[in-house]
Write a protein that holds these residues in place. Structure first.
Motif, PDB file in Angstrom:
ATOM      1  N   SER A   1       0.842  -1.295  -0.010  1.00 25.56           N
ATOM      2  CA  SER A   1      -0.125   0.039   0.029  1.00 25.56           C
ATOM      3  C   SER A   1       0.831   1.268  -0.189  1.00 25.56           C
ATOM      4  N   ALA A   2       0.316   2.170  -0.865  1.00 21.42           N
ATOM      5  CA  ALA A   2       1.109   3.465  -0.677  1.00 21.42           C
ATOM      6  C   ALA A   2      -0.010   4.516  -0.848  1.00 21.42           C
ATOM      7  N   TYR A   3       0.264   5.713   0.080  1.00 20.26           N
ATOM      8  CA  TYR A   3      -0.713   6.623  -0.138  1.00 20.26           C
ATOM      9  C   TYR A   3       0.161   8.056   0.145  1.00 20.26           C
ATOM     10  N   GLN A   4      -0.409   9.253  -0.233  1.00 19.42           N
ATOM     11  CA  GLN A   4       0.189  10.530   0.023  1.00 19.42           C
ATOM     12  C   GLN A   4      -1.069  11.504   0.396  1.00 19.42           C
ATOM     13  N   ASN A   5      -0.890  12.119   1.515  1.00 21.75           N
ATOM     14  CA  ASN A   5      -1.799  13.239   1.932  1.00 21.75           C
ATOM     15  C   ASN A   5      -1.106  14.376   1.720  1.00 21.75           C
ATOM     16  N   ASP A   6      -1.591  15.563   1.246  1.00 25.92           N
ATOM     17  CA  ASP A   6      -1.180  17.029   0.950  1.00 25.92           C
ATOM     18  C   ASP A   6      -2.059  17.849   1.790  1.00 25.92           C
ATOM     19  N   LEU A   7      -1.704  18.662   2.667  1.00 29.72           N
ATOM     20  CA  LEU A   7      -2.493  19.645   3.402  1.00 29.72           C
ATOM     21  C   LEU A   7      -2.082  21.004   3.268  1.00 29.72           C
ATOM     22  N   SER A   8      -2.910  21.858   2.916  1.00 30.47           N
ATOM     23  CA  SER A   8      -2.570  23.582   2.941  1.00 30.47           C
ATOM     24  C   SER A   8      -3.671  24.047   4.154  1.00 30.47           C
ATOM     25  N   ALA A   9      -2.918  24.554   4.999  1.00 29.98           N
ATOM     26  CA  ALA A   9      -3.775  25.163   6.094  1.00 29.98           C
ATOM     27  C   ALA A   9      -3.322  26.748   6.396  1.00 29.98           C
ATOM     28  N   LYS A  10      -4.389  27.585   6.485  1.00 27.21           N
ATOM     29  CA  LYS A  10      -4.086  28.830   7.026  1.00 27.21           C
ATOM     30  C   LYS A  10      -4.838  29.266   8.171  1.00 27.21           C
ATOM     31  N   TYR A  11      -3.985  29.659   9.219  1.00 28.98           N
ATOM     32  CA  TYR A  11      -4.496  30.146  10.511  1.00 28.98           C
ATOM     33  C   TYR A  11      -4.180  31.588  10.899  1.00 28.98           C
ATOM     34  N   ILE A  12      -4.940  32.198  11.767  1.00 22.75           N
ATOM     35  CA  ILE A  12      -4.377  33.535  12.341  1.00 22.75           C
ATOM     36  C   ILE A  12      -3.611  33.034  13.677  1.00 22.75           C
ATOM     37  N   ILE A  13      -2.328  32.680  13.651  1.00 20.53           N
ATOM     38  CA  ILE A  13      -1.804  32.394  14.822  1.00 20.53           C
ATOM     39  C   ILE A  13      -0.241  33.297  14.856  1.00 20.53           C
TER      40      ILE A  13
ATOM     41  N   GLY B   1      -0.308  36.190  14.031  1.00 21.98           N
ATOM     42  CA  GLY B   1      -0.508  36.693  12.723  1.00 21.98           C
ATOM     43  C   GLY B   1      -0.909  35.705  11.509  1.00 21.98           C
ATOM     44  N   ARG B   2      -0.728  35.835  10.385  1.00 20.15           N
ATOM     45  CA  ARG B   2      -1.077  35.021   9.234  1.00 20.15           C
ATOM     46  C   ARG B   2      -0.005  33.726   9.189  1.00 20.15           C
ATOM     47  N   THR B   3      -0.379  32.688   9.397  1.00 13.07           N
ATOM     48  CA  THR B   3       0.275  31.258   9.454  1.00 13.07           C
ATOM     49  C   THR B   3      -0.088  30.308   8.460  1.00 13.07           C
ATOM     50  N   GLU B   4       0.810  30.072   7.307  1.00 17.24           N
ATOM     51  CA  GLU B   4       0.348  29.086   6.320  1.00 17.24           C
ATOM     52  C   GLU B   4       1.317  28.043   6.466  1.00 17.24           C
ATOM     53  N   TRP B   5       0.864  26.622   6.596  1.00  8.65           N
ATOM     54  CA  TRP B   5       1.599  25.630   6.557  1.00  8.65           C
ATOM     55  C   TRP B   5       1.211  24.818   5.491  1.00  8.65           C
ATOM     56  N   GLU B   6       2.223  24.069   4.849  1.00 13.68           N
ATOM     57  CA  GLU B   6       2.158  23.086   3.858  1.00 13.68           C
ATOM     58  C   GLU B   6       2.599  21.606   4.282  1.00 13.68           C
ATOM     59  N   ASN B   7       1.944  20.802   4.631  1.00 13.84           N
ATOM     60  CA  ASN B   7       2.197  19.415   5.005  1.00 13.84           C
ATOM     61  C   ASN B   7       2.081  18.495   4.050  1.00 13.84           C
ATOM     62  N   ARG B   8       3.006  17.629   3.930  1.00 17.11           N
ATOM     63  CA  ARG B   8       2.781  16.401   3.092  1.00 17.11           C
ATOM     64  C   ARG B   8       3.349  15.031   3.933  1.00 17.11           C
ATOM     65  N   ILE B   9       2.537  13.960   3.697  1.00 15.29           N
ATOM     66  CA  ILE B   9       2.583  12.867   4.298  1.00 15.29           C
ATOM     67  C   ILE B   9       2.909  11.573   3.319  1.00 15.29           C
ATOM     68  N   ARG B  10       3.720  10.991   3.194  1.00 23.97           N
ATOM     69  CA  ARG B  10       3.981   9.832   2.241  1.00 23.97           C
ATOM     70  C   ARG B  10       4.232   8.547   3.017  1.00 23.97           C
ATOM     71  N   VAL B  11       3.466   7.533   2.920  1.00 21.82           N
ATOM     72  CA  VAL B  11       3.488   6.171   3.548  1.00 21.82           C
ATOM     73  C   VAL B  11       3.423   5.120   2.454  1.00 21.82           C
ATOM     74  N   VAL B  12       4.654   4.009   2.595  1.00 23.26           N
ATOM     75  CA  VAL B  12       4.385   2.969   1.933  1.00 23.26           C
ATOM     76  C   VAL B  12       4.555   1.829   3.031  1.00 23.26           C
ATOM     77  N   SER B  13       3.547   0.826   2.774  1.00 22.01           N
ATOM     78  CA  SER B  13       3.862  -0.370   3.824  1.00 22.01           C
ATOM     79  C   SER B  13       3.455  -1.696   2.931  1.00 22.01           C
ATOM     80  N   LEU B  14       4.143  -2.775   3.551  1.00 19.71           N
ATOM     81  CA  LEU B  14       4.104  -4.084   2.949  1.00 19.71           C
ATOM     82  C   LEU B  14       3.845  -4.894   4.342  1.00 19.71           C
TER      83      LEU B  14
END
Length: 670
Positions: free
Chosen positions: A292-304, A306-319
């Motif tokens: 199995s392999a999957y990728q999650n991509d997140l783009s999140a914008k907060y007010i922390i 001031g203006r805080t923008e995070w780009e998070n990428r998760i990649r997982v491969v399992s056997l």
């Protein structure tokens, strides 16, 4: 190297197709008819009754979901024994198991068909970002206690595993239009089709909007309160490549705007999540092999800060390989690689990431018809790395401080004893590991003024320790056939070590020098112990009536570390965990009508104040939800439902007050 590892793992999906191939998707419907109760494969990989699984699991069925009258997952899950919810706004809810809940709660692992939808960047779940429509969910498995060795990374307080219908076996087609008070509107569409003899697919889409709860508590900064809106779409395909080899590919996208609690204040938040997952399973002479392999991509914008923008990428491969030795022994061995990256923010001049290499094994031994044991182990090695710059004047401005490895072992063990066909006794132990999140380690990076001449730095903590939780539980369940009822009781003890807490601007963690600013950071704050018990009962009466009731008691005792104020760090769980909570439900149905009502009770507890400082008490409260529906012969259903029906507005936290909501819906299934 990271890209190569992910590419190599993904390529393994194609290479595994060359293996001797009768891997089939699990036909949950047929198994449920065979066992005459909901069935799970999540814990051991093999089909079994939920009552026989080596974990404390409750299953919410599709019938339960439909008859709940709820429009969101947290409301549905809140009706499970021992589940705590914090309804901060119309769009944002935090969920946890048996206490230890807080804003941005980081302890509950949430999965969709085994893919993580829990967000690693902050260690939380954006419930409205989960890209599934309620009509396409076959069942929701709610697992209590640490289950990292059985379910995977960060399953420390529990697991919510959402299982959707499989397009190979289940033809689910539905459309629903909803409207309600407070300008609520929603629509969802689910369509399933066969694209030839060997390819099946299901497509779903949904969108909804509503007004935010009114600012009756006197929040000064109303710009932080936004009306919640969300839209999502997903595609699930199953291809039968050979008689024994199957490929399942899932893709999804969601976009949400809501008012969330970030730390101790509201923040308008916009988040977009996309994912793709491929799973290849093949039945071979070596057992059932799965890549199995999957990728999650997140783009999140907060007010922390001031203006805080995070780009998070998760990649997982399992056997993994699931195989039997004789008739009594089932084994599962596996390996997993995980890559997780995040930019620093609001100062975008750095990156934090880690690679996790994990190996795991499980042994299920059916000793006799009456007794079975399961033991599962998982070992994670987390390799952390930080790159880039730091805020001007920040201490610890050396990326080499983050070059470290974290190695931890997770354990799950259980004995299931069925002395009679009506009785089940279960003894279980779990040791789970909650790893530091990317935001905790370095993702939150910036400065804020604390006086006209002094700035305070927010920096990561390169020495933050993982939290360890151990849980001991004994449970007893009995089927009372003569009454068509079930009763159960659980007693448990849970111990936490090195609980992680938020930064606090009320003090400093690192003193200033001539060249560096004072700084605050995420720290380990305390140990804690929780003891408690649950009592559950449910049944079906004649003439279409059904009922259920449960009560959960927990007693939390914190042990703060020297010099740590757990209130300021949002880890005063002795005060913020209610001791009492319970549910009472009743329903009736015939061929044309359905009617259900749900009472949910929460004893007094405390939450962080949104006006003022510190903690404030929330009085005990009871909520009422209800639904009445009329089904027509042509598959059309008209329904009226409501939430928080007892009061126009109700104080369920020290944030915005929950409001009474009424909904009407028209749906058609075929």
């Amino acid at each position: 190297m990271k890209k190569f590892l992910f590419a190599a793992g993904a390529a393994g999906l194609a290479l595994t197709a060359a293996l001797p191939a009768a891997a089939q998707s699990i036909d949950y419907g047929s198994l449920q008819e065979l066992f005459n109760e909901p069935v799970t494969t999540s814990a051991t990989g093999s089909p079994q009754r939920a009552s026989e699984a080596p974990a404390d699991m409750q299953i919410i069925s599709q019938d339960d979901i439909r008859r709940s009258g709820a429009t969101d997952l947290p409301t549905i899950i809140s009706r499970v024994a021992g589940i705590d919810v914090l309804n901060w706004s119309a769009g944002h809810t935090d969920v946890n198991v048996r206490g230890y809940n807080q804003s941005s709660s980081p302890r509950l692992l949430v999965l969709v068909n085994g893919r993580q939808v829990y967000m690693d960047h902050y260690g939380l779940t954006f419930w409205r970002n989960i890209p599934v429509q309620l009509q396409e969910i076959r069942q929701i498995e709610v697992v209590k206690g640490p289950n990292t060795a059985l379910f995977g990374f960060n399953a420390v307080s529990g697991v919510v595993n959402i299982i959707t219908f499989n397009p190979k076996f289940d033809s689910v087609n539905a459309v629903e239009v909803r409207g309600g008070t407070n300008d609520y509107g929603g629509v969802s569409v689910v369509a399933t089709g066969k694209l030839g003899e060997k390819l099946s697919a299901r497509l779903s889409f949904g969108a909804e909007k509503q007004d935010e709860w009114k600012n009756t508590i006197g929040l000064a900064d109303v710009t932080r309160i936004h009306d919640p809106e969300n839209v999502s779409a997903s595609l699930d395909t199953v291809a039968q490549l050979t008689d024994k080899t199957q490929l399942r590919v899932e893709g999804s996208w969601s976009n949400v705007q809501e008012s969330t609690i970030a730390g101790a204040s509201y923040s308008p938040t916009k988040s977009a999540v996309s994912s793709v997952k491929a799973t290849l399973a093949s039945e071979t002479k070596l057992g059932l092999l799965q890549v199995s392999a999957y990728q999650n991509d997140l783009s999140a914008k907060y007010i922390i800060l001031g203006r805080t923008e995070w780009e998070n990428r998760i990649r997982v491969v399992s056997l993994q390989d699931l195989f039997k030795v004789g008739a009594a022994h089932t084994f599962r061995i596996g390996a997993e690689y995980r890559n997780n990256t995040l930019n620093t923010a609001p100062l975008k001049n750095g990156d934090i990431g880690y690679d996790v290499f994990a190996v795991s094994g499980m042994w299920n031994w059916q000793i006799s018809e009456k007794i079975a044991t399961t033991i599962a182990l998982r070992h994670d090695t987390m390799d952390i790395e930080r790159t880039g710059g730091f805020p001007a004047g920040a201490p610890l401005a050396d990326n080499a401080l983050w070059d470290r490895k974290v190695k931890e072992l997770s354990v799950n063990a259980a004995v299931v004893f069925r002395p009679t066909s009506e009785d089940t006794i279960k003894l279980s132990y779990g040791r789970g590991v909650q790893a530091p999140t990317l935001v905790e380690m370095a993702g939150l990076s910036g400065t804020t003024p604390v006086s006209p001449t002094v700035n305070l730095a927010f920096i990561g903590n390169p020495t933050l320790r993982p939290s360890i939780v151990e849980n001991y539980q004994v449970s007893y369940d009995r089927n009372i056939t003569a009454l068509n009822a079930k009763v159960g009781v659980r007693a448990f003890v849970q111990k936490w070590e090195d609980i992680k807490g938020l930064p606090s601007t009320s003090g400093i963690d690192i003193a200033p020098t001539r060249t560096t600013l004072p700084a605050v950071q995420f720290i380990n704050t305390s140990d804690s112990e929780m003891k408690g018990f649950e009592v559950l009962a449910s049944g079906n009466a004649k003439n279409g009536f059904r009922w259920s009731a449960d009560y959960t008691y927990t007693d939390v005792e914190d042990e703060p570390f020297a010099g740590v104020n757990t209130v300021l760090r949002s880890t005063a769980f002795e005060r913020t965990s209610p001791k009492h909570r319970g549910n009472l439900a009743a329903g009736w149905a015939n061929k044309a009508w359905e009617a259900d009502a749900f009472l949910h009770y929460v004893g007094k507890f405390e939450t962080v104040r949104q006006v003022g400082t510190g903690l404030g008490e929330v009085d005990a409260f009871t909520t009422l939800g209800a639904r009445v529906a009329r089904k027509l012969d042509n598959g059309v259903t008209f329904a009226v439902a409501g939430q928080n029906l007892l009061e126009k507005r109700q104080r369920q936290t020290n944030g915005l007050e929950a409001e009474r909501r009424m909904f009407v819906s028209i749906s058609k299934a075929w």
